[in-house]
Design a protein around this motif. Structure first.
Motif, PDB file in Angstrom:
ATOM      1  N   UNK A  65     -30.258  44.999  29.044  1.00 14.69           N
ATOM      2  CA  UNK A  65     -30.462  46.445  29.609  1.00 14.69           C
ATOM      3  C   UNK A  65     -30.558  47.324  28.156  1.00 14.69           C
ATOM      4  N   UNK A  66     -29.998  46.770  26.934  1.00 17.42           N
ATOM      5  CA  UNK A  66     -30.404  47.612  25.611  1.00 17.42           C
ATOM      6  C   UNK A  66     -31.913  47.536  25.365  1.00 17.42           C
ATOM      7  N   UNK A  67     -32.678  46.638  25.803  1.00 19.71           N
ATOM      8  CA  UNK A  67     -33.996  46.575  25.719  1.00 19.71           C
ATOM      9  C   UNK A  67     -34.515  47.819  26.303  1.00 19.71           C
ATOM     10  N   UNK A  68     -34.355  48.120  27.562  1.00 15.77           N
ATOM     11  CA  UNK A  68     -34.968  49.307  28.084  1.00 15.77           C
ATOM     12  C   UNK A  68     -33.922  50.529  27.943  1.00 15.77           C
ATOM     13  N   UNK A  69     -33.079  50.588  26.990  1.00 19.54           N
ATOM     14  CA  UNK A  69     -32.223  51.704  26.540  1.00 19.54           C
ATOM     15  C   UNK A  69     -31.298  52.358  27.594  1.00 19.54           C
ATOM     16  N   UNK A  70     -30.942  51.429  28.496  1.00 17.99           N
ATOM     17  CA  UNK A  70     -30.036  51.814  29.647  1.00 17.99           C
ATOM     18  C   UNK A  70     -28.759  52.439  28.843  1.00 17.99           C
ATOM     19  N   UNK A  71     -28.302  53.461  29.529  1.00 23.79           N
ATOM     20  CA  UNK A  71     -26.921  54.022  29.093  1.00 23.79           C
ATOM     21  C   UNK A  71     -26.066  54.170  30.600  1.00 23.79           C
ATOM     22  N   UNK A  72     -24.676  53.696  30.169  1.00 26.27           N
ATOM     23  CA  UNK A  72     -23.910  54.139  31.246  1.00 26.27           C
ATOM     24  C   UNK A  72     -23.789  55.454  31.773  1.00 26.27           C
ATOM     25  N   UNK A  73     -23.078  55.550  33.072  1.00 26.73           N
ATOM     26  CA  UNK A  73     -23.085  56.846  33.608  1.00 26.73           C
ATOM     27  C   UNK A  73     -21.740  57.448  33.163  1.00 26.73           C
TER      28      UNK A  73
END
Length: 324
Positions: free
Chosen positions: A316-324
């Motif tokens: 998820x870090x690789x796609x810069x995913x952020x928690x809601x």
């Protein structure tokens, strides 16, 4: 309308499975309580009721089950936190509570510290499924099709940040394709849209997908299990097809708070493992599309949760995913 009828039929079937397993509540000071972190009739509710049925016999105690869905298990855990720490209240939920959900939602609790898995009750995997209109009947054909249509093929997940999402990212990287992701709030609406052709593909839980595969409403391509699923014996594993990085298991656990007395933890673990190891119980799990859990210790379960949390977090870090 046909799709909604299918889901009403499936919901009715699950309710019928769960209905005979309801338990009468005796005096509150003698009753044990299992909080199922999912909707009534769903996978977690059914597993919780199977466990409760066995614990009632094994411990000679009244056991009640309450379904409390929401927040990826956070609602159920919040209830657990308010209960006495005596081992009489427990949660049945997925390993995702620790390995996935903290990446997705900003939680009130640090799940890795506030809850402890004491037994693995059942396990299962995901299956990549598609709408029957796709011109592909196996995974190699599907990958060829996606490559020939760059940027035009999407896949659904039951929620952003979950393994259902991450597996699509992993397949993209492993196969050199570029499927786009469409997040849903739960499996049923996602599968309805797959059946309706609104989104062509999905990584779905095997129990949810099996009835629709058998009725021809969706096409299966590969399962994430180490071995083929008894419910889908003709569907190969990703490993068989050359994608071992897509092997993924989810497991249903029995959870307590860590400060429950050790004697109570050990008693519950021993009883739960005995109940779930019974041949009749294992058969019922298989019928539902699940495999029996493994006799891993609480320490082994905790280590696996940490490893999965780190692995999913890296993707998820690789796609810069952020928690809601």
């Amino acid at each position: 309308m046909l799709e909604m009828k299918t889901w009403r039929t499936l919901a009715t079937a699950l309710a019928l499975i769960a209905a005979p397993l309801a338990f009468a509540q005796s005096t509150p000071d003698k009753a044990m309580r299992i909080i199922a972190a999912g909707p009534p009739g769903g996978t977690l509710d059914v597993v919780a009721r199977l466990l409760a049925e066995g614990l009632q016999r094994e411990l000679d105690r009244s056991v009640i089950v309450e379904a409390k869905p929401g927040g990826g298990g956070a609602v159920a855990v919040n209830d657990l936190m308010q209960a006495p720490r005596d081992g009489n209240t427990m949660v049945v939920t997925l390993d995702a509570l620790v390995s996935e959900i903290p990446h997705i939602i900003k939680l009130r609790y640090d799940m890795a510290k506030e809850v402890k898995p004491i037994a693995e009750l059942a396990r299962g995997g995901l299956v990549l499924v598609g709408n029957p209109s796709l011109p592909a009947r196996n995974l190699p054909e599907l990958i060829t099709y996606v490559k020939a249509n760059p940027g035009k093929v999407s896949y659904a997940s039951y929620s952003a940040g979950t393994v259902s999402h991450v597996m699509g990212l992993q397949l993209n990287k492993a196969a050199g394709i570029d499927m786009s992701h469409v997040a849903y709030k739960g499996t049923p609406p996602a599968l309805v849209d797959v059946m309706g052709g609104h989104v062509p593909l999905m990584f779905a839980g095997i129990p949810n997908a099996v009835p629709l595969v058998k009725s021809g409403k969706i096409v299966p391509y590969a399962v994430s299990l180490p071995q083929r699923s008894p419910n889908l014996p003709n569907v190969p594993t990703f490993t068989e097809l050359g994608y071992p990085q897509l092997e993924a298991l989810a497991w249903v656990g029995l959870w307590l708070t860590p400060d429950v007395p050790a004697a109570a933890q050990n008693r519950l673990r021993e009883a739960a493992m005995k109940v779930m190891a019974q041949p009749a119980m294992r058969d019922r799990l298989t019928e539902f599309g699940l495999a029996p859990g493994q006799p891993r210790t609480p320490d082994e379960l905790t280590k696996s949760l940490h490893a999965d949390y780190e692995r999913i977090g890296a993707v998820l870090k690789a796609i810069d995913f952020k928690p809601e």
